[in-house]
Design a protein around this motif. Sequence first.
Motif, PDB file in Angstrom:
ATOM      1  N   PHE A   1     -12.199  -2.762 -16.233  1.00  0.00           N
ATOM      2  CA  PHE A   1     -13.404  -2.222 -15.598  1.00  0.00           C
ATOM      3  C   PHE A   1     -13.304  -2.246 -14.074  1.00  0.00           C
ATOM      4  CE2 PHE A   1     -14.845  -3.390 -19.820  1.00  0.00           C
ATOM      5  CZ  PHE A   1     -15.520  -2.236 -20.184  1.00  0.00           C
TER       6      PHE A   1
ATOM      7  N   LEU B   1     -13.639  -7.762  -5.585  1.00  0.00           N
ATOM      8  CA  LEU B   1     -14.295  -6.716  -4.779  1.00  0.00           C
ATOM      9  C   LEU B   1     -14.905  -7.303  -3.513  1.00  0.00           C
ATOM     10  CD1 LEU B   1     -15.848  -4.489  -7.578  1.00  0.00           C
ATOM     11  CD2 LEU B   1     -13.960  -3.912  -6.072  1.00  0.00           C
TER      12      LEU B   1
ATOM     13  N   GLN C   1     -12.347   4.298  -6.886  1.00  0.00           N
ATOM     14  CA  GLN C   1     -13.493   4.969  -6.277  1.00  0.00           C
ATOM     15  C   GLN C   1     -13.698   4.526  -4.823  1.00  0.00           C
ATOM     16  OE1 GLN C   1     -16.793   4.783  -8.875  1.00  0.00           O
ATOM     17  NE2 GLN C   1     -17.689   6.633  -8.029  1.00  0.00           N
ATOM     18  N   ARG C   2     -13.357   3.272  -4.532  1.00  0.00           N
ATOM     19  CA  ARG C   2     -13.535   2.760  -3.174  1.00  0.00           C
ATOM     20  C   ARG C   2     -12.320   3.041  -2.299  1.00  0.00           C
ATOM     21  NH1 ARG C   2     -16.880  -2.751  -3.356  1.00  0.00           N
ATOM     22  NH2 ARG C   2     -18.318  -2.254  -5.034  1.00  0.00           N
TER      23      ARG C   2
ATOM     24  N   PRO D   1     -11.303   1.511 -12.149  1.00  0.00           N
ATOM     25  CA  PRO D   1     -12.029   2.685 -11.656  1.00  0.00           C
ATOM     26  C   PRO D   1     -12.792   2.381 -10.365  1.00  0.00           C
ATOM     27  CG  PRO D   1     -12.587   2.245 -13.954  1.00  0.00           C
ATOM     28  CD  PRO D   1     -11.728   1.118 -13.492  1.00  0.00           C
ATOM     29  N   GLU D   2     -13.317   1.151 -10.279  1.00  0.00           N
ATOM     30  CA  GLU D   2     -14.088   0.773  -9.096  1.00  0.00           C
ATOM     31  C   GLU D   2     -13.185   0.723  -7.863  1.00  0.00           C
ATOM     32  OE1 GLU D   2     -17.363   0.633  -9.446  1.00  0.00           O
ATOM     33  OE2 GLU D   2     -17.420   0.403  -7.271  1.00  0.00           O
TER      34      GLU D   2
END
Lengths: 180, 447
Positions: free
Chosen positions: A146, A124, A153-154, A149-150
């Motif tokens: 995990f 990230l 979302q970004r 989804p991050e």
Amino acid sequence: MTPPDPSRPDPLELDIRLILQRGEEPFGAIMAAVDALAKGQALRLLAPFRPAPLFGVMANHGFGCEDRQRADGVWEVLFTPAPGFGPEAGMAPGSTPGAGLWPDPARELDLTGLMPPEPMVRILEEITALAPGEVLFALLDREPMFLFPELAQRGHEWAGNFAPSGDVYRLLIRAGVGDD
Amino acid sequence: MPGKSLSRWTMAWFGSALLFLLGACAMALFGLAGPGEWSRGAGMAVVHLFVLGWLCQVMLGALIQFVPVLAARPLAFPGLALPALAFSSAGIMALAAGFLTLDGHEALRPLFLLGPFSIGAAFMLVAVTVGATVLHRACLRLAEVRLVVLAMVALSGLWLSGAVMALTLAGTRIAVDLTEALPLHMLLGLGGWLSLAAFGVSYKLFAMFLLAPEQGGMVRRAVFLTAVLVVALALWALCLLLAGRSGGRAVSVAIGLVPALTMIYLGEITRLWRSRRRPVPEANMLWSRMGLLFLALAALLIVPGWQFGGVWAEAAVFVALVGWLSLLTLAQMVKIVSFLTWVQIFAPRIGRQPVPVVQKLSDARAVASGLAFWSVGTVVGCLALLLGSSGGFLFAVLLLTLGALGVMRELIAIRHLSHLEPAERPACLPHLVLPFTFSRARAEARS
């Protein structure tokens, strides 16, 4: 307006205004609704604003979108499943189709041997520094459940799978425009 | 919660399980359970609050959270998690109250009949959500997924054997031979459901936390095939029992296989431990290793336990439930709660602002002292049972309670981000147990 197709079930309606009013993040509820859709069923989303960042995410899940603002100011977006969309052979569920046509990676990371969640932190941090459209390639010990989804979302796209030997996971990520 | 890889209700399952654990400890502290007391209604209530309320609930909550990680696909029907939790909590309380019928509290008899069905509904809902997630050809190739599926099959046998025993004890027309049913029920619960699910989850968690290569191969296949044999024999014995015949021989063979199954599993975990790339394992793994030692001890105690029964059987079951399953659960729970809390709060901030490392969310010394109390309590409890000492057992329960309270205090501190500097703490804290936004006023007052 397209005539209703009798073979398709009615759209599932999700109103995210209440979730936003409570100060909560609606992304989880939207993805849960997408999971709950029957085959061929559309999703009708009601939002207090035009949820533009979601359009790219839903396109990755194989949905086309039509949006309009109602007279009462509420935005109504209809996400309709595109025919013939499915994960490409050999790629993990959720992978963006057509990743083979992405540009060569601008950044390559070997994240094997790192303790979770360190690989997620590194990816990230690196992807945030890339220009929109640039691609990052990472090697990991396992599927980063995990992280996905991050990324979604970004507004980043990803495609991944295990190498044929099964001991290393290969992940391509294309930087989106939404992240700052 | 951001993202669909976090189940909304995991903390609620864990919270409910911990309350049942405290409830069972409190009842044992009042002397309602102890050497020779297990066939009384109150003793059985304590055992079921501990096994169903604490261990089963924590395992069901953990499966709902981790099956997507095991199977690398999103959870199917996530909306079933809450009704499953409600049915299971209500059913366990009803069953525990129902056991008091045996001590003369006749008014509680309807609860005895209601409990098993409510628990069965909960098991069914979890089986649907877990089954629909993992029953794909690609997932079933994974050894850890196959073990979890086998554990769920054993769970169905556990429920059926438990339900017919409850109906027998409640004096209905359905009646089975309880002396035959009891060892079978314990085998399905302890050796089948709980231990196999723990084996399956441990393959993934241990490899992840030790940075060890994920293994497969012959030994893991041997564990699976032996486990299939144990569960198949137990289910066959259950069929014979329900048909009014004796399944004692099948149970004997199955129980005889349990030490072998355990030793193969422990051999494989030892190899995994030695192949780790992390030189100094973290506290959760060191205390899980202690749990594995208790598993070996329980497997050794099974032999005299099955041969002579009595105190040997009590000690074997106690070490398996308290030393192996509970210590493993408590040790991993601290890590899992830290990790989930970190993902929930800090994952959205990565790359945008500095984020603390996961280890900063917990105090390793506080965790270690809680788990040390628990481990000493297990040893004292095992000895007290072998010697038939009620006073010794009470002392053991006191140590276990102090250990559990220590770990719970730490879990609350993790959820409240208490170990972080005020500057590192977000304005809005995560929910403690229920997935609702934590009071902003209180959060701001703290920061």
